[in-house]
Write an enzyme that holds these catalytic residues in place. Structure first.
Site, mmCIF file in Angstrom:
data_model
loop_
_atom_site.group_PDB
_atom_site.id
_atom_site.type_symbol
_atom_site.label_atom_id
_atom_site.label_comp_id
_atom_site.label_asym_id
_atom_site.label_seq_id
_atom_site.Cartn_x
_atom_site.Cartn_y
_atom_site.Cartn_z
ATOM 1 N N LYS A 163 0.887 -1.092 -0.081
ATOM 2 C CA LYS A 163 0.173 0.083 -0.016
ATOM 3 C C LYS A 163 0.830 1.217 -0.052
ATOM 4 O O LYS A 163 1.014 1.465 1.267
ATOM 5 C CB LYS A 163 -1.073 -0.231 1.227
ATOM 6 C CG LYS A 163 -2.662 0.307 0.801
ATOM 7 C CD LYS A 163 -3.443 0.214 1.995
ATOM 8 C CE LYS A 163 -4.291 0.753 2.455
ATOM 9 N NZ LYS A 163 -4.800 1.352 1.074
HETATM 10 N N1 PPE Z 1 -7.923 -1.464 -3.314
HETATM 11 C C1 PPE Z 1 -7.064 -0.410 -2.975
HETATM 12 C C2 PPE Z 1 -7.068 0.482 -4.250
HETATM 13 C C3 PPE Z 1 -7.090 -0.149 -1.516
HETATM 14 O O1 PPE Z 1 -7.270 1.126 -1.068
HETATM 15 C C4 PPE Z 1 -8.231 -0.842 -0.521
HETATM 16 C C5 PPE Z 1 -7.934 0.022 1.078
HETATM 17 C C6 PPE Z 1 -8.434 -1.810 -0.823
HETATM 18 C C7 PPE Z 1 -8.469 -2.638 -2.042
HETATM 19 C C8 PPE Z 1 -9.329 -2.405 0.432
HETATM 20 O O2 PPE Z 1 -8.605 -3.291 1.494
HETATM 21 P P1 PPE Z 1 -8.638 -3.270 2.984
HETATM 22 O O3 PPE Z 1 -9.135 -1.751 3.480
HETATM 23 O O4 PPE Z 1 -7.536 -3.708 3.636
HETATM 24 O O5 PPE Z 1 -10.298 -4.131 2.781
HETATM 25 N N2 PPE Z 1 -8.406 1.350 1.232
HETATM 26 C C9 PPE Z 1 -8.056 2.523 1.888
HETATM 27 C C10 PPE Z 1 -8.070 3.667 0.943
HETATM 28 C C11 PPE Z 1 -9.482 4.708 1.316
HETATM 29 C C12 PPE Z 1 -9.355 6.084 1.466
HETATM 30 O O6 PPE Z 1 -9.333 6.756 1.070
HETATM 31 O O7 PPE Z 1 -7.866 6.518 1.927
HETATM 32 C C13 PPE Z 1 -8.902 1.993 2.848
HETATM 33 O O8 PPE Z 1 -10.446 1.484 2.837
HETATM 34 O O9 PPE Z 1 -8.606 2.276 4.366
#
Ligand code: PPE
Length: 309
Positions: A163
């Site tokens: 990330k």
């Molecule tokens: N894909 C991406 C690209 C992504 O950024 C997230 C989380 C996910 C999938 C889902 O991952 P998880 O949170 O482990 O289920 N995105 C984060 C950032 C959002 C933001 O606007 O800042 C989040 O949901 O915290």
């Protein structure tokens, strides 16, 4: 669409100690500010049904932060345990019983240029209230999405298991384009033209009672995605990882997005095509309900996912 609200708070954890919110500043030579090499997490803390508060999947989020750093050759000067305690400490210091937690590891100032050399690896943890990411209404009625004109980075460019701050430029381009065009969210296709994920969420589609989601290799290994996969198995809903084309989304019975911020959000329309009945479908409702039961501590089986404050 959820209206963005300005983040405020009492304390921020910075490099090992809590500092007043207004003092958590960095130098303009901060390496990450120039080149985008930094890593972050998004974690939620929920009020549980018994009136306590618990962080959802804390250990796994911190593990992913350290994995992201490892992928990017960043040596974080804090252990897994130290970071977990710091997150709990930050929530307490801000008197939060519920909220979003944003840990970030970044490269501090020192030298410039693409080799960050010995610039310090710094860590901040911010905790603040964050409501429904895609709007309260969207959770029930579903949101409207478009297929982005921007392509998700190729897997050998993005390092999908990390990330990484800089990767989010791609997501921001997609998100803003979608918002400017009157949609709530963007869904990105990969370099082969297959569905990958939304700007900040994983994606699921349902057709004929079967659940499908793009394979892990091309997308972030979302912890909400993983939770939904397990809950679907518990409920006996057939599920497979599948290469999905954009028109398969158009003809799906249901589509929904998962993420820490977005939780489980139904999609009711994509590119002006109504999805299924045009509202939250039964599979989405079941899994969304199951997810909220888990985070509220109503599901004994998943107690180990909760770290109580
Ligand atoms: N894909 C991406 C690209 C992504 O950024 C997230 C989380 C996910 C999938 C889902 O991952 P998880 O949170 O482990 O289920 N995105 C984060 C950032 C959002 C933001 O606007 O800042 C989040 O949901 O915290």
């Amino acid at each position: 669409m959820a209206k963005p609200t300005r983040v405020t708070g009492e304390k921020i954890w910075l490099d090992g100690r809590l500092v007043p919110f207004a003092d958590a500043n960095v130098h303009v030579l901060t390496h990450t500010l120039h080149y985008g090499l930094g890593v972050f997490e998004g974690i939620r803390c929920y009020r549980t049904a018994d009136g306590r508060s618990a962080v959802f999947r804390l250990t796994e989020h911190v593990r992913r932060l350290l994995d992201s750093a490892h992928i990017n050759l960043m040596q974080v000067p804090f252990s897994q345990e130290a970071l977990e305690s710091a997150i709990v400490e930050t929530l307490r210091a801000n008197h939060l019983t519920e909220g979003y937690i944003r840990p970030i590891a970044f490269i501090g100032d020192g030298v410039m240029g693409l080799n960050p050399a010995d610039n310090p690896i710094r860590v901040a943890i911010i905790a603040y209230p964050w409501g429904k990411y895609l709007g309260e209404e969207g959770m029930e009625l579903g949101i409207r999405a478009r297929i982005s004109s921007f392509t998700r980075h190729f897997v050998n460019s993005k390092m999908t298991k990390g990330k990484t701050c800089g990767d989010y430029v791609n997501s921001i381009l997609a998100k803003r384009e979608a918002l400017l065009d009157g949609y709530d969210e963007a869904i990105l296709l990969d370099t082969n033209g297959l569905v990958s994920e939304a700007s900040g969420e994983n994606l699921f589609a349902v057709r004929g009672g079967e659940l499908m989601t793009p394979p892990l290799y091309g997308v972030l290994g979302g912890l909400t995605r993983d939770a939904v996969v397990r809950l679907a198995r518990d409920k006996g809903i057939p599920l497979r990882e599948a290469e999905i084309t954009r028109d398969e989304l158009y003809i799906a019975d249901e589509v929904f997005l998962t993420g820490t911020a977005a939780e489980v959000t139904p999609v009711r329309e994509i590119d002006h095509r109504r999805i299924g009945s045009g509202r939250r479908g039964p599979v989405t409702r079941t899994l969304q309900g199951a997810f909220f039961d888990v985070v509220a501590g109503r599901e004994r089986k998943y107690e180990s996912w909760l770290t109580y404050l």
